[in-house]
Write a protein that holds these residues in place. Structure first.
Motif, PDB file in Angstrom:
ATOM      1  N   LEU A 129      42.690  40.966  12.497  1.00 12.72           N
ATOM      2  CA  LEU A 129      42.472  39.462  12.345  1.00 12.72           C
ATOM      3  C   LEU A 129      41.721  38.962  13.601  1.00 12.72           C
ATOM      4  O   LEU A 129      40.519  38.321  13.284  1.00 12.72           O
ATOM      5  N   GLU A 130      41.747  39.541  14.967  1.00 11.93           N
ATOM      6  CA  GLU A 130      41.039  39.100  16.064  1.00 11.93           C
ATOM      7  C   GLU A 130      39.636  39.591  16.027  1.00 11.93           C
ATOM      8  O   GLU A 130      38.562  39.052  16.292  1.00 11.93           O
ATOM      9  N   THR A 131      39.600  40.964  15.649  1.00  7.91           N
ATOM     10  CA  THR A 131      38.157  41.710  15.636  1.00  7.91           C
ATOM     11  C   THR A 131      37.276  41.473  14.395  1.00  7.91           C
ATOM     12  O   THR A 131      36.011  41.617  14.419  1.00  7.91           O
ATOM     13  N   GLY A 132      38.137  41.243  13.231  1.00  8.54           N
ATOM     14  CA  GLY A 132      37.234  41.418  12.130  1.00  8.54           C
ATOM     15  C   GLY A 132      36.814  42.679  11.494  1.00  8.54           C
ATOM     16  O   GLY A 132      36.138  42.868  10.413  1.00  8.54           O
ATOM     17  N   GLY A 133      37.010  43.831  12.104  1.00 10.43           N
ATOM     18  CA  GLY A 133      36.638  44.828  11.898  1.00 10.43           C
ATOM     19  C   GLY A 133      37.357  45.562  10.955  1.00 10.43           C
ATOM     20  O   GLY A 133      38.578  45.234  10.481  1.00 10.43           O
TER      21      GLY A 133
END
Length: 392
Positions: A129-133
């Protein structure tokens, strides 16, 4: 097996089966960790692992040290995080994310029971969720029979003490190692009660919507082995072959699969989630409490197909029919209850200080996640029975 009606349940000859997207391999066998872990690291193309485990396993056994040693031999050790408590509290998840990032890890190796495995899923979910990767990977090395490593969901406990869940195909572990030798230090009560948790999986998969015919047949094999090898393991806790067979039975009980449309397992699981998180009852013990009376309730409130699948288990347990479908379901409930007693696992809600005034809210919360309709009063009555020794 009931002799009254030999027709197959109506939904058995059509359906869908898919497997979890992430799974790259399951290795099993006593001592298999030493060779399997390097193979999985190479298959996944990962470089540095965070071990996620529990404090007791870390401090009172050599299991974690053995896994650390293998990772170090292959220059793949990042750090060990052992503050993942029971029911995967959110504080532990946040701390795990911090340690993961500080040590530049790109994979988690979860060692232990359901809490480290589910906690690892929640860590990876929040990192994504934080990185989007892409979601990073987990390798699970279970030392109990809870079978959390085969599911796509992560249950954890929020600040309010409530059990919440996240779910994604990407959260299922990419590799699993079933090494019976590593289960030897697992305390007897934890080992046997999580075996009943696997039994809960197997039974409720018999009537879970969307489960395919071949998988339901696997549930019968799991039931048979759990009924046989749990008492055998209690008699001889050092028998690694029994422990390995139980790990395989646990695998069968929650066989990796992708449902065409998600469905909850059943009311025994739903009640267990609510009771476990709210009153600090281990999930293995919640299954010891709720499974037998849930099956008994099915004799009254279950569909004809559900009853047929449950009654079919008697054949695999070498038990004769009572002559009626409802009677066969009640007999299965009685056999489950007796197994819990024989394993020394019978308990009551009063032993966990569950107030009777909480039962309605527990039942309402459990029913909120169900695909099948049960009367609230019936579920409350089931919960009330858990204050006595007479369950079925």
């Amino acid at each position: 097996m009931s002799t009254l009606d030999d027709t197959l349940p109506g939904d058995s000859l059509s359906g869908f089966y898919g497997w979890t997207n992430t799974l790259k391999g399951i290795y099993y066998g006593p001592g298999s960790t030493k060779t399997a872990l390097p193979k999985l690291l190479q298959t996944l193309g990962v470089k540095k692992a965070l071990i996620v485990t529990g404090r007791t396993l870390h401090e009172k056994t050599d299991v974690v040290r053995r896994v650390e040693s293998i990772l170090k031999e292959h220059d793949a050790y990042g750090a060990t995080f052992f503050e993942m408590g029971e029911h995967s509290p959110i504080a532990g998840i946040r701390q795990g994310i911090k340690v993961f990032k500080e040590n530049n890890c790109d994979v988690i190796v979860a060692v232990g029971g359901g809490s480290p495995v589910d906690g690892s899923k929640a860590i990876l979910y929040n990192i994504q969720l934080e990185t989007g990767g892409p979601t990073l990977k987990q390798i699970a090395i279970p030392t109990t029979l809870s079978a959390a490593e085969y599911s796509i969901g992560a249950g954890f406990t929020n600040e309010a003490g409530e059990k919440v869940a996240v779910s994604s195909q990407d959260l299922a572990p990419a590799g699993i190692i079933l090494d019976g030798e590593l289960t030897l230090p697992t305390p007897e009560r934890l080992w046997l009660s999580t075996g009943i948790r696997s039994l809960d999986h197997a039974v409720e998969n018999l009537y879970r919507p969307g489960v395919s015919f071949p998988v339901k047949q696997l549930m019968y094999a799991a039931l048979k082995d759990l009924f046989y090898y749990l008492p055998a393991s209690k008699r001889d806790p050092t028998n690694v072959e029994c422990r390995q067979r139980l790990q395989i039975a646990s695998w069968m009980s929650l066989w990796p699969m992708k449902l065409e449309r998600y469905s909850a397992l059943g009311i025994s699981h739903s009640l267990g989630h609510k009771l476990g998180a709210r009153f600090s009852i281990p999930h293995g013990i919640t299954s010891c409490l709720t499974l037998a009376p849930t099956v008994a309730m099915k004799a009254e409130a279950g569909s004809e197909d559900d009853k047929k699948w449950l009654a079919g288990a008697l054949f695999y347990l070498n038990e004769g029919s009572t002559g009626t479908l409802d009677g066969d379901v009640l007999k299965l409930a009685s056999l489950i209850n007796q197994l819990v007693i024989d394993l020394g696992l019978q308990t009551k809600l009063s032993e966990y200080k569950v107030p009777e005034e909480a039962l309605v809210s527990v039942a309402e919360g459990a029913l909120g996640s169900q695909n099948q309709n049960y009367e609230l009063s019936r579920v409350v009555k089931l919960l009330e029975s858990l204050y006595t020794d007479l369950r079925v």
